[in-house]
Scaffold this motif. Structure first.
Motif, PDB file in Angstrom:
ATOM      1  N   ARG A 148      40.112  14.937  20.962  1.00  0.00           N
ATOM      2  CA  ARG A 148      38.678  14.651  20.902  1.00  0.00           C
ATOM      3  C   ARG A 148      37.930  15.681  20.050  1.00  0.00           C
ATOM      4  N   ASN A 149      36.947  15.184  19.301  1.00  0.00           N
ATOM      5  CA  ASN A 149      36.038  16.053  18.545  1.00  0.00           C
ATOM      6  C   ASN A 149      36.775  17.015  17.625  1.00  0.00           C
ATOM      7  N   SER A 150      37.864  16.548  17.058  1.00  0.00           N
ATOM      8  CA  SER A 150      38.622  17.385  16.130  1.00  0.00           C
ATOM      9  C   SER A 150      37.959  17.369  14.752  1.00  0.00           C
ATOM     10  N   SER A 151      38.175  18.439  14.004  1.00  0.00           N
ATOM     11  CA  SER A 151      37.634  18.537  12.649  1.00  0.00           C
ATOM     12  C   SER A 151      38.475  17.695  11.699  1.00  0.00           C
ATOM     13  N   ASP A 152      37.986  17.508  10.479  1.00  0.00           N
ATOM     14  CA  ASP A 152      38.756  16.746   9.497  1.00  0.00           C
ATOM     15  C   ASP A 152      40.093  17.411   9.223  1.00  0.00           C
ATOM     16  N   GLU A 153      40.092  18.732   9.184  1.00  0.00           N
ATOM     17  CA  GLU A 153      41.340  19.457   8.946  1.00  0.00           C
ATOM     18  C   GLU A 153      42.310  19.256  10.106  1.00  0.00           C
ATOM     19  N   GLU A 154      41.783  19.278  11.330  1.00  0.00           N
ATOM     20  CA  GLU A 154      42.635  19.037  12.497  1.00  0.00           C
ATOM     21  C   GLU A 154      43.190  17.624  12.480  1.00  0.00           C
ATOM     22  N   LYS A 155      42.374  16.644  12.070  1.00  0.00           N
ATOM     23  CA  LYS A 155      42.850  15.261  12.004  1.00  0.00           C
ATOM     24  C   LYS A 155      43.975  15.118  10.994  1.00  0.00           C
ATOM     25  N   ARG A 156      43.871  15.807   9.889  1.00  0.00           N
ATOM     26  CA  ARG A 156      44.962  15.759   8.898  1.00  0.00           C
ATOM     27  C   ARG A 156      46.234  16.350   9.481  1.00  0.00           C
ATOM     28  N   GLU A 157      46.115  17.437  10.219  1.00  0.00           N
ATOM     29  CA  GLU A 157      47.291  18.060  10.827  1.00  0.00           C
ATOM     30  C   GLU A 157      47.860  17.173  11.934  1.00  0.00           C
ATOM     31  N   ILE A 158      46.970  16.548  12.730  1.00  0.00           N
ATOM     32  CA  ILE A 158      47.421  15.634  13.783  1.00  0.00           C
ATOM     33  C   ILE A 158      48.190  14.466  13.176  1.00  0.00           C
ATOM     34  N   THR A 159      47.659  13.906  12.092  1.00  0.00           N
ATOM     35  CA  THR A 159      48.326  12.782  11.427  1.00  0.00           C
ATOM     36  C   THR A 159      49.686  13.200  10.886  1.00  0.00           C
ATOM     37  N   LYS A 160      49.757  14.376  10.320  1.00  0.00           N
ATOM     38  CA  LYS A 160      51.018  14.898   9.786  1.00  0.00           C
ATOM     39  C   LYS A 160      52.056  15.055  10.904  1.00  0.00           C
ATOM     40  N   GLU A 161      51.633  15.624  12.033  1.00  0.00           N
ATOM     41  CA  GLU A 161      52.565  15.848  13.140  1.00  0.00           C
ATOM     42  C   GLU A 161      52.980  14.534  13.801  1.00  0.00           C
ATOM     43  N   ALA A 162      52.043  13.589  13.911  1.00  0.00           N
ATOM     44  CA  ALA A 162      52.382  12.291  14.499  1.00  0.00           C
ATOM     45  C   ALA A 162      53.352  11.529  13.604  1.00  0.00           C
ATOM     46  N   THR A 163      53.161  11.635  12.293  1.00  0.00           N
ATOM     47  CA  THR A 163      54.080  10.993  11.344  1.00  0.00           C
ATOM     48  C   THR A 163      55.469  11.605  11.428  1.00  0.00           C
ATOM     49  N   GLU A 164      55.521  12.923  11.618  1.00  0.00           N
ATOM     50  CA  GLU A 164      56.807  13.610  11.757  1.00  0.00           C
ATOM     51  C   GLU A 164      57.586  13.061  12.951  1.00  0.00           C
ATOM     52  N   ARG A 165      56.912  12.883  14.086  1.00  0.00           N
ATOM     53  CA  ARG A 165      57.592  12.359  15.276  1.00  0.00           C
ATOM     54  C   ARG A 165      57.991  10.904  15.068  1.00  0.00           C
ATOM     55  N   TYR A 166      57.085  10.118  14.494  1.00  0.00           N
ATOM     56  CA  TYR A 166      57.353   8.701  14.228  1.00  0.00           C
ATOM     57  C   TYR A 166      58.612   8.540  13.383  1.00  0.00           C
ATOM     58  N   LEU A 167      58.706   9.295  12.292  1.00  0.00           N
ATOM     59  CA  LEU A 167      59.847   9.168  11.379  1.00  0.00           C
ATOM     60  C   LEU A 167      61.131   9.684  12.022  1.00  0.00           C
ATOM     61  N   PHE A 168      61.011  10.732  12.820  1.00  0.00           N
ATOM     62  CA  PHE A 168      62.197  11.257  13.496  1.00  0.00           C
ATOM     63  C   PHE A 168      62.785  10.210  14.439  1.00  0.00           C
ATOM     64  N   LEU A 169      61.945   9.585  15.238  1.00  0.00           N
ATOM     65  CA  LEU A 169      62.437   8.582  16.181  1.00  0.00           C
ATOM     66  C   LEU A 169      62.922   7.326  15.468  1.00  0.00           C
ATOM     67  N   LYS A 170      62.308   6.992  14.345  1.00  0.00           N
ATOM     68  CA  LYS A 170      62.679   5.776  13.636  1.00  0.00           C
ATOM     69  C   LYS A 170      64.003   5.907  12.905  1.00  0.00           C
ATOM     70  N   TYR A 171      64.275   7.075  12.337  1.00  0.00           N
ATOM     71  CA  TYR A 171      65.435   7.197  11.455  1.00  0.00           C
ATOM     72  C   TYR A 171      66.517   8.166  11.933  1.00  0.00           C
ATOM     73  N   SER A 172      66.166   9.145  12.768  1.00  0.00           N
ATOM     74  CA  SER A 172      67.113  10.230  13.023  1.00  0.00           C
ATOM     75  C   SER A 172      67.601  10.349  14.458  1.00  0.00           C
ATOM     76  N   SER A 173      66.890   9.771  15.413  1.00  0.00           N
ATOM     77  CA  SER A 173      67.204  10.108  16.797  1.00  0.00           C
ATOM     78  C   SER A 173      68.236   9.195  17.440  1.00  0.00           C
ATOM     79  N   GLN A 174      68.344   7.942  16.967  1.00  0.00           N
ATOM     80  CA  GLN A 174      69.204   6.937  17.592  1.00  0.00           C
ATOM     81  C   GLN A 174      68.810   6.639  19.030  1.00  0.00           C
ATOM     82  N   LYS A 175      67.580   6.975  19.394  1.00  0.00           N
ATOM     83  CA  LYS A 175      67.081   6.635  20.725  1.00  0.00           C
ATOM     84  C   LYS A 175      66.601   5.186  20.748  1.00  0.00           C
TER      85      LYS A 175
END
Length: 278
Positions: A148-175
């Motif tokens: 909540r109430n994150s800055s634009d810079e925080e939103k960019r970092e949040i998006t980057k970290e969420a994408t990292e998890r998304y791609l890990f689970l999609k391609y690398s985890s075999q979960k």
């Protein structure tokens, strides 16, 4: 988002910054109503003629929905929990079954919630217990939800970290990821997959007799991912050139087989119905 509005007998179309347009089935404008959401909204469902529930894009909040009265402009936020990642194939999160309303969070989340339109809250009613196949957040890279109430810079970092998890689970985890989830009074349907390739698994649970059935690795037959259920019929959409791969001829009526054999690759996508035993 677009959703049927049974109270105005029309189709709601959402502008994410605060306008709901309602059109008749012949696309005549029935109403245009504006509101001021605290954050952008991306999915909606009418709870009555004035009250709506809205979902927010993940980056803006930490697992919140908003109840908004379009007449009085009053707004109440409600939290939910359990989101582990944004991996999803779902195209909806709000459902009406009979006179009750439900919320099924996007992404890897094992909770189903009932919507209390009067008290403006969410109550968990189903938890998908996948045993050893359940994905745990501990140890995963990145993150799943916003702030909540994150800055634009925080939103960019949040998006980057969420994408990292998304791609890990999609391609690398075999979960095994529950990327499609919905239910009605009689059944729960979950489509599970480990990657974006190959056949996923379909878990179908009969709520009345408390028994589950799994279609896995194309056995006992190949089944296409489903998008909804009506009574005991699962619905899927398939390209015409692949229909023969995802049906069982011995379970089809002769006239349906004839329709299938007349399809060409230039035809429109076809709705496939899978009938479940009651």
């Amino acid at each position: 988002d677009i959703n049927f509005n049974p109270y105005l007998k029309g189709i709601d179309m959402l502008n994410p910054y605060g306008t709901v347009y309602t059109y008749s089935p012949t696309f005549g404008l029935l109403s245009k109503r504006q509101f001021k959401p605290e954050f952008p909204v991306d999915y909606l469902m009418a709870l009555d003629s004035d009250n709506y529930i809205f979902n927010h894009p993940f980056v803006w909040t930490n697992q919140e929905v908003s109840f908004i009265d379009l007449k009085t402009q009053q707004s109440v936020n409600a939290n939910y929990e359990g989101t582990i990642s944004g991996n999803t194939m779902s195209n909806d999160c709000f459902y009406r079954i009979g006179e009750h309303f439900y919320f099924v969070p996007f992404g890897v989340n094992y909770y189903f919630y009932q919507i209390d339109a009067k008290e403006k809250k969410l109550t968990p009613i189903i938890y998908l217990d996948m045993g050893d196949a359940e994905v745990k957040a501990d140890g995963l890279p990145g993150r799943a939800v916003g702030k909540r109430n994150s800055s634009d810079e925080e939103k960019r970092e949040i998006t980057k970290e969420a994408t990292e998890r998304y791609l890990f689970l999609k391609y690398s985890s075999q979960k095994l990821l529950p990327v499609l989830k919905f239910f009605n009074n009689d059944y729960v349907y979950v489509y599970l997959t480990t990657t974006d390739r190959g056949y996923g698994s379909h878990f179908i649970y009969n709520r009345k007799i408390k028994e589950g059935f799994l279609v896995k690795d194309g056995k006992p037959f190949i089944m296409y991912p489903c998008f909804g259920i009506v009574d005991n019929v699962l619905l899927s959409i398939c390209q015409p050139d692949r229909i023969s791969e995802v049906v069982v001829r011995k379970l089809m009526a002769p006239d349906e087989i004839q329709k299938m054999e007349q399809l060409t690759e230039d035809d429109n996508p076809v709705i496939v119905k899978y009938y479940l035993k009651k």
